[in-house]
Design an enzyme around this catalytic site. Structure first.
Site, PDB file in Angstrom:
ATOM      1  N   GLU A   1     -12.222  -6.879   8.376  1.00 43.50           N
ATOM      2  CA  GLU A   1     -11.861  -6.033   9.516  1.00 43.50           C
ATOM      3  C   GLU A   1     -12.922  -6.035  10.603  1.00 43.50           C
ATOM      4  O   GLU A   1     -12.923  -5.164  11.475  1.00 43.50           O
ATOM      5  CB  GLU A   1     -11.625  -4.594   9.037  1.00 43.50           C
ATOM      6  CG  GLU A   1     -10.519  -4.461   8.016  1.00 43.50           C
ATOM      7  CD  GLU A   1     -10.335  -3.041   7.522  1.00 43.50           C
ATOM      8  OE1 GLU A   1      -9.497  -2.322   8.098  1.00 43.50           O
ATOM      9  OE2 GLU A   1     -11.027  -2.655   6.571  1.00 43.50           O
TER      10      GLU A   1
ATOM     11  N   ASP B   1      -7.101   4.430   4.673  1.00 46.65           N
ATOM     12  CA  ASP B   1      -6.418   4.720   5.932  1.00 46.65           C
ATOM     13  C   ASP B   1      -5.069   5.417   5.753  1.00 46.65           C
ATOM     14  O   ASP B   1      -4.665   6.201   6.605  1.00 46.65           O
ATOM     15  CB  ASP B   1      -6.197   3.423   6.713  1.00 46.65           C
ATOM     16  CG  ASP B   1      -7.439   3.005   7.491  1.00 46.65           C
ATOM     17  OD1 ASP B   1      -8.409   3.790   7.522  1.00 46.65           O
ATOM     18  OD2 ASP B   1      -7.445   1.895   8.043  1.00 46.65           O
TER      19      ASP B   1
ATOM     20  N   ARG C   1      11.259  -2.841  11.174  1.00 43.41           N
ATOM     21  CA  ARG C   1      12.662  -3.207  11.390  1.00 43.41           C
ATOM     22  C   ARG C   1      12.819  -4.647  11.867  1.00 43.41           C
ATOM     23  O   ARG C   1      13.927  -5.180  11.884  1.00 43.41           O
ATOM     24  CB  ARG C   1      13.295  -2.259  12.412  1.00 43.41           C
ATOM     25  CG  ARG C   1      13.369  -0.812  11.932  1.00 43.41           C
ATOM     26  CD  ARG C   1      14.089   0.055  12.944  1.00 43.41           C
ATOM     27  NE  ARG C   1      14.160   1.448  12.505  1.00 43.41           N
ATOM     28  CZ  ARG C   1      14.738   2.415  13.196  1.00 43.41           C
ATOM     29  NH1 ARG C   1      15.300   2.141  14.358  1.00 43.41           N
ATOM     30  NH2 ARG C   1      14.760   3.646  12.732  1.00 43.41           N
TER      31      ARG C   1
ATOM     32  N   ASP D   1      -8.219  -2.931  12.719  1.00 44.81           N
ATOM     33  CA  ASP D   1      -9.634  -2.613  12.853  1.00 44.81           C
ATOM     34  C   ASP D   1     -10.435  -3.802  13.376  1.00 44.81           C
ATOM     35  O   ASP D   1     -11.452  -3.628  14.063  1.00 44.81           O
ATOM     36  CB  ASP D   1     -10.198  -2.128  11.514  1.00 44.81           C
ATOM     37  CG  ASP D   1      -9.821  -0.689  11.229  1.00 44.81           C
ATOM     38  OD1 ASP D   1     -10.204   0.191  12.010  1.00 44.81           O
ATOM     39  OD2 ASP D   1      -9.115  -0.446  10.236  1.00 44.81           O
TER      40      ASP D   1
ATOM     41  N   ARG E   1      -7.150   1.080  -3.258  1.00 50.70           N
ATOM     42  CA  ARG E   1      -8.082   0.922  -2.141  1.00 50.70           C
ATOM     43  C   ARG E   1      -8.839   2.236  -1.984  1.00 50.70           C
ATOM     44  O   ARG E   1      -8.228   3.308  -1.872  1.00 50.70           O
ATOM     45  CB  ARG E   1      -7.347   0.582  -0.846  1.00 50.70           C
ATOM     46  CG  ARG E   1      -8.293   0.567   0.364  1.00 50.70           C
ATOM     47  CD  ARG E   1      -7.758  -0.173   1.575  1.00 50.70           C
ATOM     48  NE  ARG E   1      -6.721   0.514   2.311  1.00 50.70           N
ATOM     49  CZ  ARG E   1      -6.482   0.335   3.625  1.00 50.70           C
ATOM     50  NH1 ARG E   1      -7.220  -0.497   4.326  1.00 50.70           N
ATOM     51  NH2 ARG E   1      -5.491   0.969   4.205  1.00 50.70           N
TER      52      ARG E   1
ATOM     53  N   ASP F   1       4.111 -40.958  -2.760  1.00 47.90           N
ATOM     54  CA  ASP F   1       3.009 -41.419  -3.587  1.00 47.90           C
ATOM     55  C   ASP F   1       2.382 -40.200  -4.253  1.00 47.90           C
ATOM     56  O   ASP F   1       2.934 -39.095  -4.183  1.00 47.90           O
ATOM     57  CB  ASP F   1       1.990 -42.218  -2.776  1.00 47.90           C
ATOM     58  CG  ASP F   1       1.422 -41.427  -1.594  1.00 47.90           C
ATOM     59  OD1 ASP F   1       1.591 -40.175  -1.560  1.00 47.90           O
ATOM     60  OD2 ASP F   1       0.799 -42.042  -0.714  1.00 47.90           O
TER      61      ASP F   1
ATOM     62  N   THR G   1       0.829  -1.212   0.000  1.00 45.73           N
ATOM     63  CA  THR G   1       0.000   0.000   0.000  1.00 45.73           C
ATOM     64  C   THR G   1       0.861   1.259   0.000  1.00 45.73           C
ATOM     65  O   THR G   1       1.928   1.304   0.615  1.00 45.73           O
ATOM     66  CB  THR G   1      -0.918   0.025   1.228  1.00 45.73           C
ATOM     67  OG1 THR G   1      -0.153  -0.241   2.417  1.00 45.73           O
ATOM     68  CG2 THR G   1      -2.011  -1.021   1.111  1.00 45.73           C
TER      69      THR G   1
ATOM     70  N   LEU H   1       4.575  -2.968   3.886  1.00 44.33           N
ATOM     71  CA  LEU H   1       4.510  -1.521   4.124  1.00 44.33           C
ATOM     72  C   LEU H   1       5.675  -0.763   3.517  1.00 44.33           C
ATOM     73  O   LEU H   1       5.601   0.459   3.380  1.00 44.33           O
ATOM     74  CB  LEU H   1       4.450  -1.254   5.637  1.00 44.33           C
ATOM     75  CG  LEU H   1       3.229  -1.825   6.357  1.00 44.33           C
ATOM     76  CD1 LEU H   1       3.392  -1.660   7.873  1.00 44.33           C
ATOM     77  CD2 LEU H   1       1.952  -1.134   5.894  1.00 44.33           C
TER      78      LEU H   1
END
Length: 434
Positions: free
Chosen positions: A159, A53, A237, A193, A85, A390, A17, A260
């Site tokens: 959400e 968002d 991180r 959410d 989005r 198999d 996003t 992100l």
């Protein structure tokens, strides 16, 4: 209803996003312009210009314009799929109306962006009737501009408890003539959410792990021919934690994850692919420890296991404080029980080719040997076992190869990365096996 896939992609590893408009910048579309330039292993399978968002409410109209500007100019060269989005909320007609206006604006062929857009992502959905409301907006937009019905994919973000329960209704609803829910593509978890909707509390204020939600989303995707994607891992991180989360997800059949940053995209693009080299693990105090390979041996360097060679083929093995004296055969069996092997791409391809040859010769099952020499406290121990292959074993082994083939076919910009990772010869064999 059928569980057959309806979209070009069988797998999505990365859902990345990007804010559509950033306040205080000379160019509010700066982050979009950076993301659309991503290529190779840093470019996601699905790019999500995020007008919900990630973008301030006051900037969303400008964000819709930025989506049009950037994608109409540069979307043709982006190597992954593009799914903006846009806003939606199960309890807000006003928000749903804004969604409809932005969809109409972005999808207008005169604006030049829609030919590079594969679908839209709808957040904050509720029960199955709410999913059908969103689907109807897609159908109206397609008819408004003469697009084929169902040509725009719809992905939803789970959400809320309502949306999670709706996963169980999909098999009964998809395929009915009264809706176009077959346009569904991704089922994406939104744990932040979801936590709020569930009124969950943790001592630290952090998110619960919600393994049940991830299982239910993966199950809903499997039952309906869709693709499951986990939500964001916001400690960008913590690479080790991100890997642990992906490993847990992959064991549930959820091979995709929200990313992100370009760094997370690179890690998530590689994670579900078979490793370049195989590795042996040893279970020590409830944890799997990867052994170091040295001169064809696999070396344990820790202190959770101790091994001493005695006289006359006798050994003293200490594991977690439990001390036992064993002969050579019993020691090999004990360490074999503690050991496990992660096969490389080459191992999987070799085994599949061997089974295919055996099947061609009329055999339904064959034994595959795994062997290694372990070195613990300078004591060498040879272990080996036979695993029966198999048709069911073959089909299970095929999943990572099918994923690799899907990536190679749909992401030509990653060919060089994959050939560098595995070597051209293995890539060629992996593309024809199965």
């Amino acid at each position: 209803m059928s569980t057959q896939r309806r979209h070009d992609r069988e797998f999505v590893r990365t859902f990345f996003t990007t804010p559509t408009a950033v306040e205080g910048e000379d160019d509010s579309a700066k982050m979009l312009r950076g993301a659309v330039q991503l290529r190779g292993i840093e470019a996601p399978d699905v790019w999500v210009p995020d007008n919900e968002d990630a973008t301030a409410p006051s900037m969303r109209d400008e964000g819709a314009e930025n989506i049009i500007d950037v994608i109409s100019e540069e979307g043709a060269d982006f190597p992954g799929e593009i799914h903006p989005r846009i806003v939606w909320h199960r309890d807000s007609p006003e928000t749903r109306h804004q969604c409809f206006k932005h969809m109409l604006q972005i999808a207008d062929p005169e604006n030049g962006a829609i030919e590079h857009i594969d679908g839209f992502v709808i957040p904050e959905v509720g029960d199955i009737d709410d999913w059908k409301k969103a689907d109807e907006f897609f159908t109206i937009v397609e008819n408004e501009y003469g697009l084929d019905e169902g040509s725009l994919a719809m992905s939803v973000i789970v959400e809320s408890g309502e949306a999670e329960l709706a996963l169980g209704d999909l098999r009964d609803e998809m395929g009915k003539p009264s809706n176009n829910l077959e346009r569904l593509f991704l089922l994406v978890d939104g744990e932040v959410d979801y936590t709020k909707d569930m009124r969950a509390i943790t001592p630290t204020g952090g998110l619960p792990p919600w393994p049940e939600l991830r299982h239910n989303t993966s199950r809903g995707a499997s039952a309906n021919g869709l693709i499951a994607v986990d939500g964001p891992y916001d400690d960008i991180r913590d690479v080790e934690g991100y890997h642990e989360r992906m490993t847990e997800n992959q064991a549930k059949g959820m091979l995709g994850i929200w990313s992100l940053t370009p760094g997370q995209v690179e890690e998530a693009n590689k994670s579900p692919l078979p490793p370049k080299t195989g590795s042996w693990l040893l279970e020590v105090n409830g944890r799997d420890v990867e052994l170091r390979e040295e001169d064809g041996q696999y070396v344990y360097d820790g202190d959770g296991i101790e091994l001493e060679e005695l006289d006359d083929d006798q050994y003293r093995l200490t594991v977690g404080g439990d001390e036992r004296e064993l002969d050579g055969d019993a020691l090999a069996e004990e360490l074999l029980d503690l050991a496990s092997y992660i096969p490389s791409m080459n191992d999987i391809v070799d085994s599949m080719e061997e089974f295919e040859a055996a099947k061609e010769a009329g055999r339904g099952a064959i034994a595959m040997e795994q062997s290694a020499t372990l070195l613990v406290d300078d004591v060498e121990v040879s272990i080996s076992n036979d695993r029966m292959w198999d048709e069911a074993t073959y089909q299970a082994a095929q999943t990572p190869i099918t994923l690799f083939q899907d990536v190679y076919e749909n992401r030509p910009d990653q060919h060089e990365d994959l050939e560098e990772m595995y070597g051209e010869e293995i890539v060629e064999r992996a593309m024809v096996v199965g």
